[in-house]
Design a protein around this motif. Structure first.
Motif: not given
Length: 460
Positions: A70-80
């Motif tokens: 929830a705390a990330s604009q990219d919850p999938g973490g695909l863009h380092f």
């Protein structure tokens, strides 16, 4: 009068590396006193993250009181970097809520999330470093920018050691802070993160270092992160003497950090602010440094997910607490101390009163998920569809593999005996897995169905 709040955040400080926690070979008298004089939480955790820079999602959870997805604009973490480090634009941060409630919010030190969330969170700032790391004697620093841009071109290299620079900035702020407005001061140190170059006066001899019981020359299987930067800081197999030097340097960095925190407390006393100030010390995450044959924090063992947490000040009597807590609880507690409704930290529970959390969950990338109770810890490892790091120059890759671990933390706090094959613990395994599945679905973990698929195939 509403209390002032100081949040001190270390970088890579694992939970047991304190004198008060029984660590031999290290002297941390000021942190020990802070713990002894307030609530010392012995089972505080971070939740992990979807990419190797674990500090960014951990800090996002601490700043928002929300889970790492929830705390990330990219919850999938695909863009380092980029969106993976950014807090959603419509999500209010804990310091932002304090600012709206009339607190002066002041930031010092490391900020490893996006500049937009920083700008809306803090009404003032000094000696801020944007990014993950730097040499401790060449820190790029920003002072407050009312435009909120904090252009890299405006950074100035600090003259001195990072810990001292941030301590000095805290001293200056406390000396000029007005008494008619409560303040929230966040001091985010870059110590004891590498490059670990402690000043000579706090250096520790590697001869004084005892290797941990779970030291190993190499990890027993590919966990999907074997070629990440942290793991390449020391050759495999790990040489015991080399690891002793790493730990000695780490201890020196922590001792220097302890000295700086003692000076900040001294300034509080000298300015007459101590009685009305709650001081909180924690870290973004821990680190391995040779435990389980690993060097970094890109794993879900206790040495990497368990962090120090002590809260000292009004409302927190001296006590040792065994609650299962995590960063979102710290955020909810800070809001509660300030009289701001703590439900804004929607995933956390204020620690002012008693708490009872049955399960804590852990995430690392697309290869590792965990759940723990007071006694049991379960970790699932999944193979990566594609190599995460590699192929490297020598052709190696780290794709992970399918594996399971079950630990009895009561009898095996170092997580050395994997009990997953023990038939009489099959129900324990099943209950933990069902709790993990339910949590993954509730937080929209992109690995939820893949985790279920692999574990069902393994007989769940």
């Amino acid at each position: 009068m509403r209390p002032n709040i100081i949040l001190l955040i270390a970088d890579d400080h694992r939970f047991e590396t304190l004198g008060v926690s029984g660590c031999e070979g290290i002297a941390t008298p000021h942190l020990d006193a802070l713990a002894a004089g307030g609530a010392h939480f012995m089972r505080a955790h971070c939740q992990g993250g979807m990419h190797p820079a674990v500090c960014s999602p951990s800090r996002a959870s601490l700043l928002t009181g929300r889970n790492i997805f929830a705390a990330s604009q990219d919850p999938g973490g695909l863009h380092f970097g980029g969106k993976a480090f950014a807090i959603p634009e419509d999500m209010q941060t804990m310091p932002q809520l304090l600012r709206q409630a009339g607190y002066r919010t002041h930031a010092i030190g490391k900020w490893h999330n996006d500049r937009a969330s920083f700008a809306r969170s803090f009404s003032s700032a000094s000696k801020v470093m944007f990014g993950g790391m730097s040499d401790h004697d060449r820190v790029p620093l920003h002072d407050f920018d009312p435009t909120g841009e904090y252009s890299e071109n405006n950074a100035v290299i600090g003259e001195g050691f990072s810990t001292d620079l941030f301590r000095e900035a805290a001293h200056e702020f406390l000396c000029e802070a007005a008494n008619d407005q409560p303040f929230f001061m966040q001091v985010a140190f870059t110590a004891p993160h590498d490059p670990r170059t402690p000043p000579l006066e706090v250096a520790v001899s590697p001869k004084a270092v005892t290797l941990p019981a779970n030291f190993a020359p190499a990890h027993s299987f590919d966990n999907g992160e074997m070629l990440v930067r942290d793991e390449l800081l020391e050759a495999v197999p790990r040489d015991p003497e080399a690891v002793r030097q790493h730990i000695a340097d780490y201890y020196g960095m922590v001792q220097h950090l302890d000295h700086a925190i003692g000076k900040i407390i001294d300034t509080l006393n000298e300015t007459g602010q101590r009685e009305n100030t709650v001081v909180i010390y924690t870290a973004d995450h821990g680190i391995a440094l040779g435990q389980h044959g690993l060097m970094g924090k890109q794993n879900l063992y206790q040495h990497s997910v368990q962090v120090p947490l002590m809260i000292n000040g009004r409302g927190f009597k001296p006590t040792v607490r065994e609650d299962l807590v995590w960063h979102a609880d710290t955020a909810a507690t800070i809001l509660d101390i300030a009289g701001v409704p703590s439900e804004y930290a929607a995933d956390g529970t204020s620690l002012i009163g008693p708490t009872h959390t049955e399960h804590l969950f852990g995430v690392h990338g697309i290869s590792q998920r965990s759940v723990r109770t007071e006694r049991w810890k379960y970790i699932a490892y999944l193979p990566n569809p594609e190599p995460v790091m590699g192929p490297s120059a020598n052709g190696r890759t780290s794709r992970g593999c399918f594996a399971e671990q079950l630990f009895d933390l009561d009898s095996d706090p170092c997580e050395m005996a994997n009990l997953i094959a023990q038939q009489d613990l099959r129900n324990v395994r099943s209950d933990l897995i069902e709790s993990l599945f339910a949590w993954q679905r509730s937080v929209n973990d992109p690995l939820a169905e893949r985790t279920r698929e692999f574990l069902k195939g393994a007989g769940e």
